[in-house]
Each structure stands twice: as structure tokens, then as C-alpha cells.
Design an enzyme around this catalytic site. Structure first.
Site, PDB file in Angstrom:
ATOM      1  N   SER A 220      45.740  29.076   2.103  1.00 63.94           N
ATOM      2  CA  SER A 220      44.809  29.403   1.034  1.00 63.94           C
ATOM      3  C   SER A 220      44.473  30.896   0.948  1.00 63.94           C
ATOM      4  O   SER A 220      43.844  31.317  -0.017  1.00 63.94           O
ATOM      5  CB  SER A 220      43.511  28.618   1.225  1.00 63.94           C
ATOM      6  OG  SER A 220      42.852  29.016   2.413  1.00 63.94           O
TER       7      SER A 220
ATOM      8  N   SER B 211      46.125  28.446   6.828  1.00 60.64           N
ATOM      9  CA  SER B 211      45.901  29.283   5.640  1.00 60.64           C
ATOM     10  C   SER B 211      46.128  30.776   5.853  1.00 60.64           C
ATOM     11  O   SER B 211      46.129  31.535   4.882  1.00 60.64           O
ATOM     12  CB  SER B 211      44.489  29.060   5.096  1.00 60.64           C
ATOM     13  OG  SER B 211      44.420  27.808   4.470  1.00 60.64           O
TER      14      SER B 211
ATOM     15  N   LYS C 124      39.698  38.121   1.990  1.00 64.89           N
ATOM     16  CA  LYS C 124      39.626  36.877   1.211  1.00 64.89           C
ATOM     17  C   LYS C 124      38.209  36.729   0.680  1.00 64.89           C
ATOM     18  O   LYS C 124      37.239  37.062   1.399  1.00 64.89           O
ATOM     19  CB  LYS C 124      39.976  35.737   2.177  1.00 64.89           C
ATOM     20  CG  LYS C 124      40.147  34.364   1.593  1.00 64.89           C
ATOM     21  CD  LYS C 124      40.590  33.417   2.714  1.00 64.89           C
ATOM     22  CE  LYS C 124      40.918  32.024   2.204  1.00 64.89           C
ATOM     23  NZ  LYS C 124      41.470  31.146   3.277  1.00 64.89           N
TER      24      LYS C 124
END
Lengths: 457, 63
Positions: free
Chosen positions: A145, A169, A69
Site C-alpha cells: 500500500s 506494504s 506515506k
């Protein structure tokens, strides 16, 4: 050839890390329509792979490509955290601890993945970098996310990717993309070198298509780290070689109440399916779950807003509007709300501890529904319209609020994926893997087969 | 009484203005509706907490 076998080939010189990295990079470019990546690190990746090829023998992850990420620091590159504002940021001076540990074990970082801005959201519909598409149905969202990482794994671009989980997330996109996602105990893995969101609740963890890949990467990341004040000094608890045995006399608590309220039919069916295979499963309730979720919601706005106050004062219009408005509102809450949330945490932790006196593991659906369509503001569940962004984390938020380890496992299905959340007592990650393996053997848990066929292995 | 349950929309708008000045922030005009809606949502969640939290509970967070 599976990942373990491929690593073995690299270690004994029959395959090359550089070829594996190149194949992964080509796959990422071929699947650019997914919007899973915000950058590919070709030069760095090929240099790292060359190092591995020079001395592969002692590296447990030799040559395995992975993604992260884009809130993880990588030395020499700015850390975006999904934000346009950070495009101007100076390059990171050091690499995040967990990325360094994977690299030391021989893995190759091939790229950084898309996310909700500053990790505030469950959709990965990023106003600056685009919406990540779900590889199982590209009209649908990947969840967030950490949606780019989940999509990169589900699409077979990499066997493993890293995400962060403050309110769900990792687990939410794992559920929607049909893969495994682990949020370890709060403090188990170092967050040093990651862009913070809510320090009291932030965790990092891996995604993978198989339990073996998940365990290998998790083991390589464990260990104390003085650079993260929340990282535990407890000894690592390696699990990769040791999770094939199901704990005997396992008592399973099937979470009802809050954890099935607002659940769509596919989530209820999934829970019934999984609960039905255990010999000792009883329906239980966590009475404080709704309040725990409310407390996590408030703590997130308050701490998140506080983190961003300077930039909100000077550059508010450079934020994603949905993120900005919520951060600003969080900043304005009176101190008493913060106190209420902190006291609720203690209260909820005590309730959870009491429940684990009677059960070895708790289960719930990971998400209240399968993946909504991209751009869909609301989903209808049981005749009730619910806002998507706020509600995909209904069942994950109370669990991360308490800091408990949780593993989202993909249910075997012909339809859209949905995950089951397995929850263990603190530091009992091994039990999650043991139960997940047993569920695989019962034939109820498996990662998507379509994606596996195209995987870069 | 519920947490901030007595506030009207106008009360919340006035609070928003005062609290943002205290924090050294200027809420851009085009964000006011969004911030107000989120503030109302946060206060609804705070009301849930207010009903259940024991104010004498030790909030220490050691896991």
C-alpha cells in the site's frame, strides 16, 4: 553526485539544503503524472531547509529531501491515510516520531505520498486519489500500500521515502518498482504518530535506491519511544558504517513450498539466480507458511474492522468499496477466528526460530510476479488466474506475521523489476544489509539505472 | 469438520444479518454481495487455521 556526497557538500557549506529541496519539489511537480504525491509541503520544506542551512555541520542527513506515506502525522496538516473521510479531520498536533528524527538529523520532508485507503491493499489504486504509476513502466501499478513512496524514490524525486508494512506494504512496492525496501523487526522503529491499521502487525520503514541511503535513514530513525507501546527499549543498532563485511560461513535457507507455489517464471528465475551465488544454500520449507498467511489475513480484517467500526456504521459509502466490504466482513467474524490466528502466530514463531537454528538467513521472491498493469484484476501464473490484490503479498504476509526483519532487494534485470526478500532473525537487520551489499558486489542486485540518471541528488 | 464448512450461502447471509445487527451496523444493500464474498473468503482462511492450530498452544506473542 550520490546522496552521501551531496549531504557532505551541504554540511561543509558548498551546497544548500534549500536548493536541494527546491529541486526535489520541482521534480515532483514535473512527474505529477505518476500520482506519487497527494500533497507537497513546499512552505514547511523550505523553512526546514533554511534551518539546516543555518547550522548544517552536525547533521548526518543535512539537506536530504524525503517523502512520507500520507498516514504519517505532520503537525498542522490532516493525516489522510488515503481516505476521503480524513479530508475533514483536524490537523495533527504533533509530527510522527520517525519524521521528527529524520528532520532532527537534517532531512527535509517535501511531501506526502499516495497509498491504498487505510493501507488495506497491495496496488495503490486509490478510489479517491487515483492510481500511482510505476516509474519503470507507467502502464503498470507501483504496488502497495506504500506505492506513492516507492514511486517517488524509483522516479528519483527523493532519495528516501517512508512507508508502513502490515502485510507487505513496503516490500511489495519495493519489488515492483525496483528499489530497496526495509521492514525492520516488529518494535524496532516507533509507529507513534502514524494512522494505525492492525496494531499487532504494523511496522514502519524506509525505501531507497541505494543501500547507503537506506542505512543512513534507518539509523537516524532508531531508538526507544514511550509514545509507541510496541517500540522496543533495546539500544539502537547503527549499521551505516558497518555493513561492508559479509558474515563468514553464511548458511542460506532458500524457501520452497509455499514461497514458490504460484510464482511466475521471473520470480523463480530470480530465486535461482540469487541462490546460485551463495556457497552454502539449501532448499527449506516453512510448513506453517500458508496457515500463517491465513492467520495474518484474518487478523487484518478483524483488527482493521474493529478500528473502523464507528465510521463504518455512520459513513460506509465514503469508503473505497473494496476496502469497506472487507473491513465490514472482518467485523462480523466470530471470536474463535481471532483466537485461531493468535495461536497460529505462536506456533509459526516457534517454527521460524527452529529454522534459524540451522540457517543465518532465509530468502524468497518478494512478490510472485513483476508489476501487473494498472486496473488488472487478475494475473495468470503457471496457467492459473489469480486475483492481483489478494496475492501480491503471498510471500510477505507470513514474514511480517512473525515480526521478522526483511529487506526487499532489487534484482539486476533488463526487464521489469522484481525483488528478492532477505529474512533474518529478530533484531538482525545488520545481517540483511551485509548480505545485500555482498549480493551487489556479486553483480546480481542493483537498483534501476534509468531512474538513477534522472534522480535529484 | 472444516470451520463453518457446513454453511450454505443462505446460512452465511443469515449470519451476516444477525452479526451485523449485534455489532450495531446496517450493511448497505449495495455492499451485501461484496461483504458476503469477503466473509466467505475469511471463513476459507479460518478453515486453513482450524486444520493446523493446536487449541492448547499458548498464544502469548512476546517476540
Amino acid at each position: 553526485m550520490n546522496t552521501l556526497a551531496h549531504i557532505g557538500e551541504v554540511r561543509n557549506g558548498k551546497a544548500r539544503a534549500q536548493d536541494w529541496a527546491r529541486a526535489s519539489l520541482e521534480s515532483a511537480r514535473a512527474k505529477a503524472r505518476l500520482c506519487a504525491f497527494t500533497s507537497l509541503l513546499e512552505e514547511d520544506a523550505m523553512a526546514q531547509a533554511a534551518c539546516v542551512d543555518a547550522s548544517p555541520a552536525d547533521r548526518p542527513l543535512a539537506g536530504m529531501p524525503f517523502a512520507a506515506k500520507n498516514l504519517f502525522d505532520v503537525a498542522g496538516h490532516p493525516t489522510l491515510a488515503g481516505a476521503r473521510i480524513n479530508r475533514d479531520a483536524p490537523p495533527a498536533r504533533r509530527t510522527a516520531t520517525v519524521i521528527s528524527r529524520l528532520a532532527n538529523a537534517g532531512a527535509t520532508l517535501v511531501g506526502m505520498t499516495n497509498m491504498d485507503e487505510f493501507a488495506y491493499g497491495f496496488a495503490t489504486e486509490n478510489a479517491h486519489f487515483g492510481a500511482t504509476r510505476n516509474p519503470c513502466d507507467e502502464t503498470r501499478m507501483a504496488g502497495g500500500s506504500s506505492g506513492g513512496s516507492a514511486a517517488a524514490v524509483a522516479a528519483g524525486i527523493v532519495p528516501v521515502a517512508l512507508g508502513s508494512d502490515t502485510n507487505g506494504s513496503i516490500r511489495v512496492p519495493a519489488s515492483l518498482c525496483g528499489i530497496y525496501g526495509l521492514k525492520p523487526t516488529f518494535g524496532r522503529l516507533s509507529r507513534a504518530g502514524t494512522y494505525p491499521f492492525v496494531s499487532s502487525l504494523d511496522h514502519v520503514g524506509p525505501f531507497a535506491r541505494t543501500l547507503d541511503d537506506l542505512a543512513l535513514s534507518y539509523d537516524a530513525m532508531q531508538g526507544a519511544d514511550g509514545a509507541d507501546p510496541a517500540c522496543s527499549r533495546t539500544d539502537p543498532d547503527p549499521i551505516a558504517a558497518d555493513f561492508d563485511v559479509m558474515p563468514s560461513d553464511l548458511r542460506v535457507g532458500v524457501l520452497g513450498g509455499w514461497f514458490i507455489r504460484h510464482a511466475a517464471a521471473e520470480a523463480k528465475d530470480a530465486l535461482d539466480l540469487v541462490a546460485g551465488v551463495f556457497a552454502q544454500a539449501s532448499r527449506v520449507e516453512l510448513q506453517g507458511a500458508q496457515a500463517a498467511r491465513s492467520a495474518a489475513f484474518c487478523m487484518t480484517g478483524i483488527e482493521g474492522g474493529s478500528l473502523h467500526i464507528r465510521q463504518l456504521a455512520t459513513r460506509p459509502m465514503d469508503y473505497d468499496p473494496a476496502v469497506r466490504d472487507r473491513l465490514l466482513a472482518g467485523l462480523l467474524l466470530p471470536a474463535r477466528v481471532s483466537e485461531l490466528a493468535r495461536r497460529m502466530r505462536r506456533q509459526f514463531i516457534d517454527e521460524v526460530a527452529q529454522l534459524f537454528g540451522s540457517f543465518h538467513i532465509l530468502i524468497s521472491p518478494t512478490t510472485p510476479c513483476s508489476a501487473p498493469r494498472i486496473g488488472e484484476a487478475c494475473v495468470e501464473i503457471d496457467g492459473v488466474e489469480l486475483p492481483v490484490r489478494a496475492n501480491l503479498g503471498l510471500y510477505t504476509q507470513p514474514i511480517s506475521f512473525a515480526g521478522l526483519p526483511a529487506l526487499s532487494v532489487p534484482l539486476k534485470t533488463d526487464g521489469l523489476p522484481i525483488g528478492m526478500q532477505l529474512i533474518a532473525p529478530y533484531w538482525a537487520e545488520k545481517r540483511l544489509f551485509q548480505v545485500a551489499r555482498w549480493l551487489e558486489r556479486q553483480g546480481v542486485v542493483a537498483s534501476g539505472t534509468v531512474q538513477k540518471q534522472e534522480a535529484v541528488l | 469438520m472444516k470451520f463453518a464448512g457446513h454453511l450454505t450461502d443462505a446460512d452465511r447471509q443469515a449470519y451476516m444479518d444477525a452479526a451485523s445487527r449485534l455489532a450495531g451496523l446496517t450493511i448497505p444493500e449495495e455492499c451485501r454481495d461484496g461483504v458476503h464474498a469477503n466473509l466467505r473468503l475469511f471463513l476459507d482462511h479460518a478453515a486453513v487455521l482450524d486444520e493446523i492450530v493446536d487449541p492448547f498452544r499458548d498464544p502469548a506473542e512476546l517476540l
